[in-house]
Design a protein around this motif. Structure first.
Motif, PDB file in Angstrom:
ATOM      1  N   ARG A   1       0.814  -1.216   0.000  1.00 47.79           N
ATOM      2  CA  ARG A   1       0.000   0.000   0.000  1.00 47.79           C
ATOM      3  C   ARG A   1       0.851   1.270   0.000  1.00 47.79           C
ATOM      4  NH1 ARG A   1      -4.562   0.016  -1.542  1.00 47.79           N
ATOM      5  NH2 ARG A   1      -5.222   1.589  -0.086  1.00 47.79           N
ATOM      6  N   PHE A   2       2.082   1.180   0.460  1.00 48.04           N
ATOM      7  CA  PHE A   2       2.926   2.361   0.562  1.00 48.04           C
ATOM      8  C   PHE A   2       4.314   2.060   0.001  1.00 48.04           C
ATOM      9  CE2 PHE A   2      -0.053   2.566   4.094  1.00 48.04           C
ATOM     10  CZ  PHE A   2      -0.574   3.846   3.939  1.00 48.04           C
ATOM     11  N   VAL A   3       4.902   3.069  -0.619  1.00 48.67           N
ATOM     12  CA  VAL A   3       6.290   3.000  -1.059  1.00 48.67           C
ATOM     13  C   VAL A   3       6.958   4.271  -0.551  1.00 48.67           C
ATOM     14  CG1 VAL A   3       7.860   2.969  -3.035  1.00 48.67           C
ATOM     15  CG2 VAL A   3       5.698   1.692  -3.135  1.00 48.67           C
ATOM     16  N   PHE A   4       8.053   4.105   0.173  1.00 50.54           N
ATOM     17  CA  PHE A   4       8.788   5.246   0.706  1.00 50.54           C
ATOM     18  C   PHE A   4      10.115   5.354  -0.035  1.00 50.54           C
ATOM     19  CE2 PHE A   4       5.955   3.793   3.996  1.00 50.54           C
ATOM     20  CZ  PHE A   4       5.406   4.974   4.482  1.00 50.54           C
ATOM     21  N   LEU A   5      10.439   6.557  -0.450  1.00 50.22           N
ATOM     22  CA  LEU A   5      11.657   6.784  -1.219  1.00 50.22           C
ATOM     23  C   LEU A   5      12.627   7.658  -0.443  1.00 50.22           C
ATOM     24  CD1 LEU A   5      10.035   7.599  -4.688  1.00 50.22           C
ATOM     25  CD2 LEU A   5      10.941   5.409  -3.901  1.00 50.22           C
ATOM     26  N   SER A   6      13.887   7.483  -0.734  1.00 54.03           N
ATOM     27  CA  SER A   6      14.920   8.324  -0.156  1.00 54.03           C
ATOM     28  C   SER A   6      14.785   9.751  -0.688  1.00 54.03           C
ATOM     29  CB  SER A   6      16.288   7.767  -0.528  1.00 54.03           C
ATOM     30  OG  SER A   6      17.297   8.719  -0.292  1.00 54.03           O
ATOM     31  N   ALA A   7      15.255  10.689   0.075  1.00 51.81           N
ATOM     32  CA  ALA A   7      15.240  12.088  -0.369  1.00 51.81           C
ATOM     33  C   ALA A   7      16.157  12.293  -1.572  1.00 51.81           C
ATOM     34  CB  ALA A   7      15.674  12.999   0.775  1.00 51.81           C
ATOM     35  N   THR A   8      17.033  11.359  -1.822  1.00 52.84           N
ATOM     36  CA  THR A   8      17.953  11.506  -2.949  1.00 52.84           C
ATOM     37  C   THR A   8      17.337  11.065  -4.264  1.00 52.84           C
ATOM     38  OG1 THR A   8      18.913   9.328  -2.546  1.00 52.84           O
ATOM     39  CG2 THR A   8      19.982  11.214  -1.479  1.00 52.84           C
ATOM     40  N   VAL A   9      16.135  10.491  -4.239  1.00 49.81           N
ATOM     41  CA  VAL A   9      15.459  10.088  -5.469  1.00 49.81           C
ATOM     42  C   VAL A   9      14.802  11.320  -6.078  1.00 49.81           C
ATOM     43  CG1 VAL A   9      13.636   8.654  -6.470  1.00 49.81           C
ATOM     44  CG2 VAL A   9      15.094   7.736  -4.661  1.00 49.81           C
ATOM     45  N   SER A  10      15.253  11.698  -7.254  1.00 52.76           N
ATOM     46  CA  SER A  10      14.767  12.939  -7.856  1.00 52.76           C
ATOM     47  C   SER A  10      13.559  12.740  -8.766  1.00 52.76           C
ATOM     48  CB  SER A  10      15.887  13.611  -8.638  1.00 52.76           C
ATOM     49  OG  SER A  10      16.305  12.743  -9.674  1.00 52.76           O
ATOM     50  N   ASN A  11      13.249  11.507  -9.110  1.00 55.29           N
ATOM     51  CA  ASN A  11      12.172  11.269 -10.070  1.00 55.29           C
ATOM     52  C   ASN A  11      10.988  10.546  -9.432  1.00 55.29           C
ATOM     53  OD1 ASN A  11      13.595   8.910  -9.716  1.00 55.29           O
ATOM     54  ND2 ASN A  11      13.395   8.253 -11.834  1.00 55.29           N
ATOM     55  N   ALA A  12      10.512  11.022  -8.301  1.00 56.18           N
ATOM     56  CA  ALA A  12       9.418  10.362  -7.577  1.00 56.18           C
ATOM     57  C   ALA A  12       8.155  10.262  -8.428  1.00 56.18           C
ATOM     58  CB  ALA A  12       9.126  11.105  -6.276  1.00 56.18           C
ATOM     59  N   LYS A  13       7.855  11.296  -9.204  1.00 57.67           N
ATOM     60  CA  LYS A  13       6.638  11.267 -10.034  1.00 57.67           C
ATOM     61  C   LYS A  13       6.712  10.164 -11.087  1.00 57.67           C
ATOM     62  CE  LYS A  13       3.223  13.763 -12.605  1.00 57.67           C
ATOM     63  NZ  LYS A  13       2.669  12.538 -13.077  1.00 57.67           N
ATOM     64  N   GLU A  14       7.841  10.057 -11.765  1.00 56.18           N
ATOM     65  CA  GLU A  14       8.004   9.014 -12.770  1.00 56.18           C
ATOM     66  C   GLU A  14       7.903   7.631 -12.135  1.00 56.18           C
ATOM     67  OE1 GLU A  14      10.105  11.585 -12.477  1.00 56.18           O
ATOM     68  OE2 GLU A  14       9.950  12.662 -14.370  1.00 56.18           O
ATOM     69  N   PHE A  15       8.520   7.483 -10.963  1.00 53.69           N
ATOM     70  CA  PHE A  15       8.454   6.208 -10.248  1.00 53.69           C
ATOM     71  C   PHE A  15       7.003   5.876  -9.891  1.00 53.69           C
ATOM     72  CE2 PHE A  15       8.577   3.680  -6.343  1.00 53.69           C
ATOM     73  CZ  PHE A  15       9.352   2.613  -6.762  1.00 53.69           C
ATOM     74  N   ALA A  16       6.269   6.860  -9.368  1.00 55.25           N
ATOM     75  CA  ALA A  16       4.864   6.652  -8.996  1.00 55.25           C
ATOM     76  C   ALA A  16       4.022   6.315 -10.225  1.00 55.25           C
ATOM     77  CB  ALA A  16       4.320   7.895  -8.302  1.00 55.25           C
ATOM     78  N   ASP A  17       4.268   6.977 -11.348  1.00 49.72           N
ATOM     79  CA  ASP A  17       3.553   6.662 -12.593  1.00 49.72           C
ATOM     80  C   ASP A  17       3.762   5.199 -12.983  1.00 49.72           C
ATOM     81  OD1 ASP A  17       2.581   9.250 -12.881  1.00 49.72           O
ATOM     82  OD2 ASP A  17       4.173   9.866 -14.271  1.00 49.72           O
ATOM     83  N   TRP A  18       4.997   4.744 -12.868  1.00 45.61           N
ATOM     84  CA  TRP A  18       5.331   3.370 -13.229  1.00 45.61           C
ATOM     85  C   TRP A  18       4.629   2.373 -12.304  1.00 45.61           C
ATOM     86  CZ3 TRP A  18       8.708  -0.034 -10.436  1.00 45.61           C
ATOM     87  CH2 TRP A  18       8.984  -1.239 -11.113  1.00 45.61           C
ATOM     88  N   VAL A  19       4.683   2.622 -10.988  1.00 44.60           N
ATOM     89  CA  VAL A  19       4.026   1.723 -10.027  1.00 44.60           C
ATOM     90  C   VAL A  19       2.520   1.682 -10.290  1.00 44.60           C
ATOM     91  CG1 VAL A  19       3.473   1.366  -7.580  1.00 44.60           C
ATOM     92  CG2 VAL A  19       5.807   1.969  -8.258  1.00 44.60           C
ATOM     93  N   ALA A  20       1.916   2.840 -10.529  1.00 40.42           N
ATOM     94  CA  ALA A  20       0.474   2.899 -10.795  1.00 40.42           C
ATOM     95  C   ALA A  20       0.118   2.115 -12.055  1.00 40.42           C
ATOM     96  CB  ALA A  20       0.029   4.346 -10.930  1.00 40.42           C
ATOM     97  N   LYS A  21       0.957   2.212 -13.065  1.00 31.93           N
ATOM     98  CA  LYS A  21       0.696   1.489 -14.318  1.00 31.93           C
ATOM     99  C   LYS A  21       0.819  -0.024 -14.105  1.00 31.93           C
ATOM    100  CE  LYS A  21       2.269   1.191 -19.094  1.00 31.93           C
ATOM    101  NZ  LYS A  21       3.234   1.669 -20.069  1.00 31.93           N
ATOM    102  N   VAL A  22       1.879  -0.435 -13.425  1.00 26.20           N
ATOM    103  CA  VAL A  22       2.114  -1.862 -13.195  1.00 26.20           C
ATOM    104  C   VAL A  22       1.010  -2.478 -12.336  1.00 26.20           C
ATOM    105  CG1 VAL A  22       3.664  -3.524 -12.071  1.00 26.20           C
ATOM    106  CG2 VAL A  22       4.609  -1.735 -13.548  1.00 26.20           C
ATOM    107  N   HIS A  23       0.617  -1.764 -11.281  1.00 25.92           N
ATOM    108  CA  HIS A  23      -0.386  -2.291 -10.342  1.00 25.92           C
ATOM    109  C   HIS A  23      -1.811  -1.861 -10.683  1.00 25.92           C
ATOM    110  CE1 HIS A  23       2.159  -4.309  -7.357  1.00 25.92           C
ATOM    111  NE2 HIS A  23       3.074  -3.418  -7.711  1.00 25.92           N
ATOM    112  N   GLN A  24      -1.946  -1.033 -11.692  1.00 32.54           N
ATOM    113  CA  GLN A  24      -3.260  -0.539 -12.128  1.00 32.54           C
ATOM    114  C   GLN A  24      -4.057   0.027 -10.949  1.00 32.54           C
ATOM    115  OE1 GLN A  24      -4.811  -4.004 -14.152  1.00 32.54           O
ATOM    116  NE2 GLN A  24      -3.607  -3.564 -15.968  1.00 32.54           N
ATOM    117  N   GLN A  25      -3.399   0.922 -10.216  1.00 30.23           N
ATOM    118  CA  GLN A  25      -4.019   1.584  -9.065  1.00 30.23           C
ATOM    119  C   GLN A  25      -3.648   3.064  -9.087  1.00 30.23           C
ATOM    120  OE1 GLN A  25      -2.755  -0.268  -5.464  1.00 30.23           O
ATOM    121  NE2 GLN A  25      -3.877  -2.152  -5.819  1.00 30.23           N
ATOM    122  N   PRO A  26      -4.527   3.889  -8.536  1.00 29.48           N
ATOM    123  CA  PRO A  26      -4.174   5.311  -8.429  1.00 29.48           C
ATOM    124  C   PRO A  26      -3.080   5.495  -7.370  1.00 29.48           C
ATOM    125  CG  PRO A  26      -6.266   4.890  -7.361  1.00 29.48           C
ATOM    126  CD  PRO A  26      -5.852   3.605  -8.020  1.00 29.48           C
TER     127      PRO A  26
END
Length: 119
Positions: A7-32
């Motif tokens: 239900r949750f994914v926590f990222l390090s502050a050093t990850v600069s592409n959180a939006k792209e990562f979230a888009d990918w997870v949402a696409k793979v899991h087909q969830q908002p």
């Protein structure tokens, strides 16, 4: 790649592409998804240099983000051989391929860890 019930994914502050990562997870899991983000920095950042073969740390950027030219110059000066004979000896070692990091109590990593523990 995460279980479907994640239900949750926590990222390090050093990850600069959180939006792209979230888009990918949402696409793979087909969830908002929802991104929760903050600029809050609980620990001020400082940047240090440890010159190879040196004896100390040099703060080159302070907690306010200011570059410290004086400290940077001291770090650079720590890299310069103390005498002309040292220069010749290092040049000779480089040509013979003998220059490599010291291991053990004289090594840079050992020195650096010791400095950090003391601080």
């Amino acid at each position: 790649m995460a279980p479907k019930n994640s239900r949750f994914v926590f990222l390090s502050a050093t990850v600069s592409n959180a939006k792209e990562f979230a888009d990918w997870v949402a696409k793979v899991h087909q969830q908002p998804y929802h991104i929760v983000y903050t600029d809050y920095q609980p620990t001020p950042l400082q940047h240090y240099i440890f010159p190879a073969g040196g004896e100390g740390l040099y703060m080159v950027v302070d907690e306010r983000g200011r570059f410290r030219e004086d400290s940077f110059q001291r770090a650079l000066n720590a890299l310069v051989p103390k005498a002309e004979s040292d220069k010749k000896r290092e040049s000779s070692k480089l040509q013979k391929g003998l220059v490599m990091g010291k291991v053990g109590k004289d090594g840079d990593i050992f020195k650096l860890v010791k400095i950090i523990i003391r601080r």
